[in-house]
Design a protein around this motif. Structure first.
Motif, mmCIF file in Angstrom:
data_model
loop_
_atom_site.group_PDB
_atom_site.id
_atom_site.type_symbol
_atom_site.label_atom_id
_atom_site.label_comp_id
_atom_site.label_asym_id
_atom_site.label_seq_id
_atom_site.Cartn_x
_atom_site.Cartn_y
_atom_site.Cartn_z
ATOM 1 N N SER A 36 -7.645 49.469 78.109
ATOM 2 C CA SER A 36 -9.025 49.021 77.949
ATOM 3 C C SER A 36 -9.709 48.798 79.295
ATOM 4 N N MET A 37 -8.966 48.343 80.283
ATOM 5 C CA MET A 37 -9.534 48.102 81.621
ATOM 6 C C MET A 37 -10.021 49.393 82.271
ATOM 7 N N ARG A 38 -9.510 50.533 81.842
ATOM 8 C CA ARG A 38 -10.012 51.803 82.375
ATOM 9 C C ARG A 38 -11.457 52.036 81.963
ATOM 10 N N TYR A 39 -11.886 51.376 80.907
ATOM 11 C CA TYR A 39 -13.222 51.573 80.376
ATOM 12 C C TYR A 39 -14.160 50.400 80.644
ATOM 13 N N ASP A 48 -11.582 41.533 74.701
ATOM 14 C CA ASP A 48 -12.344 41.592 73.450
ATOM 15 C C ASP A 48 -12.116 42.912 72.724
ATOM 16 N N ILE A 49 -12.126 43.992 73.479
ATOM 17 C CA ILE A 49 -11.894 45.317 72.896
ATOM 18 C C ILE A 49 -10.503 45.389 72.286
ATOM 19 N N VAL A 50 -9.517 44.870 72.997
ATOM 20 C CA VAL A 50 -8.140 44.910 72.495
ATOM 21 C C VAL A 50 -8.009 44.054 71.232
ATOM 22 N N GLN A 51 -8.651 42.887 71.204
ATOM 23 C CA GLN A 51 -8.602 42.048 70.006
ATOM 24 C C GLN A 51 -9.207 42.784 68.811
ATOM 25 N N GLU A 52 -10.350 43.413 69.049
ATOM 26 C CA GLU A 52 -10.997 44.181 67.986
ATOM 27 C C GLU A 52 -10.089 45.333 67.534
ATOM 28 N N ALA A 53 -9.446 45.969 68.492
ATOM 29 C CA ALA A 53 -8.553 47.091 68.173
ATOM 30 C C ALA A 53 -7.367 46.633 67.328
ATOM 31 N N PHE A 54 -6.775 45.500 67.675
ATOM 32 C CA PHE A 54 -5.631 45.028 66.887
ATOM 33 C C PHE A 54 -6.039 44.607 65.478
ATOM 34 N N ASN A 80 -10.996 54.190 71.011
ATOM 35 C CA ASN A 80 -12.145 54.272 70.103
ATOM 36 C C ASN A 80 -12.957 52.984 70.112
ATOM 37 N N CYS A 81 -12.279 51.846 70.173
ATOM 38 C CA CYS A 81 -12.995 50.558 70.239
ATOM 39 C C CYS A 81 -13.763 50.440 71.552
ATOM 40 N N ALA A 82 -13.174 50.920 72.636
ATOM 41 C CA ALA A 82 -13.863 50.886 73.933
ATOM 42 C C ALA A 82 -15.122 51.754 73.888
ATOM 43 N N ILE A 83 -15.010 52.912 73.268
ATOM 44 C CA ILE A 83 -16.168 53.798 73.136
ATOM 45 C C ILE A 83 -17.229 53.150 72.247
ATOM 46 N N ASP A 84 -16.806 52.534 71.146
ATOM 47 C CA ASP A 84 -17.753 51.828 70.271
ATOM 48 C C ASP A 84 -18.448 50.703 71.030
ATOM 49 N N HIS A 85 -17.677 49.970 71.809
ATOM 50 C CA HIS A 85 -18.230 48.871 72.619
ATOM 51 C C HIS A 85 -19.279 49.411 73.591
#
Length: 188
Positions: A36-39, A48-54, A80-85
């Motif tokens: 996620s940090m790459r994005y 936040d992205i990782v929480q949403e992803a899990f 996909n969550c990072a892209i949505d974010h």
């Protein structure tokens, strides 16, 4: 975690076993934050992205078919969550879609020079430079160079034209080269 343990945990998760969910989360959370940090530019957004992803992982665990590696499946959800974010939070994009500009920029990035400089660059410094890229450049660079998507696929994911994806990728490489030169990076 071996394949057998992984499959047992997935089956337990399908039965809403909280301990199994916690074990999967604990096994993969650090790796997914790194993805996620790459994005993202900051740790808070990445978390936040990782929480949403899990949440999505455990809601959709029944779709996991046990054929691939669970970590890769979870990573795809994180991306996909990072892209949505990004799509939810992106600002107006002012990018010229002209192929002539893309071709001029492409010629401006000298591959031999880029290869030489990046061989001398530490992975950590490169990550920092990538993180400092404008968001859309960073997303295209990650999706194309790291994740292996085509510009056509990236265009669909980010709701941009394929030519914009190509142009952003070229601009990202050019900006990275400029930053490397700007900071006089020679050895790390």
């Amino acid at each position: 975690m071996n394949k057998e343990e992984q499959d047992e945990l997935v089956i337990a998760c399908r039965a809403n076993n909280r301990d199994a969910m916690q074990k999967i989360y604990t096994a993969y959370v650090s790796r997914m934050i790194a993805v996620s940090m790459r994005y993202c530019k900051n740790q808070t957004d990445a978390e936040d992205i990782v929480q949403e992803a899990f949440i999505k992982v455990f809601r959709n665990i029944h779709k996991y078919n046990h054929k691939g590696v669970l970590g890769s499946w979870i990573e795809r959800i994180v991306i996909n969550c990072a892209i949505d974010h990004w799509n939810k939070n992106k600002k107006t994009i002012c990018i010229d879609h002209e192929n002539s500009i893309y071709n001029k920029e492409k010629q401006a990035v000298y591959h031999d020079e880029t290869d030489t400089l990046t061989k001398e660059l530490s992975l950590e410094k490169l990550r920092t430079l990538i993180t400092n890229l404008p968001e859309q450049y960073r997303y295209v660079l990650n999706l194309y160079a790291i994740e292996g998507y085509s510009h056509k696929e990236i265009g669909k994911m980010l709701n941009i034209k394929e030519s914009t994806s190509r142009s952003n990728y070229t601009r990202a490489k050019k900006k990275l080269l400029e930053d490397i030169k700007k900071y006089n990076i020679t050895h790390f």
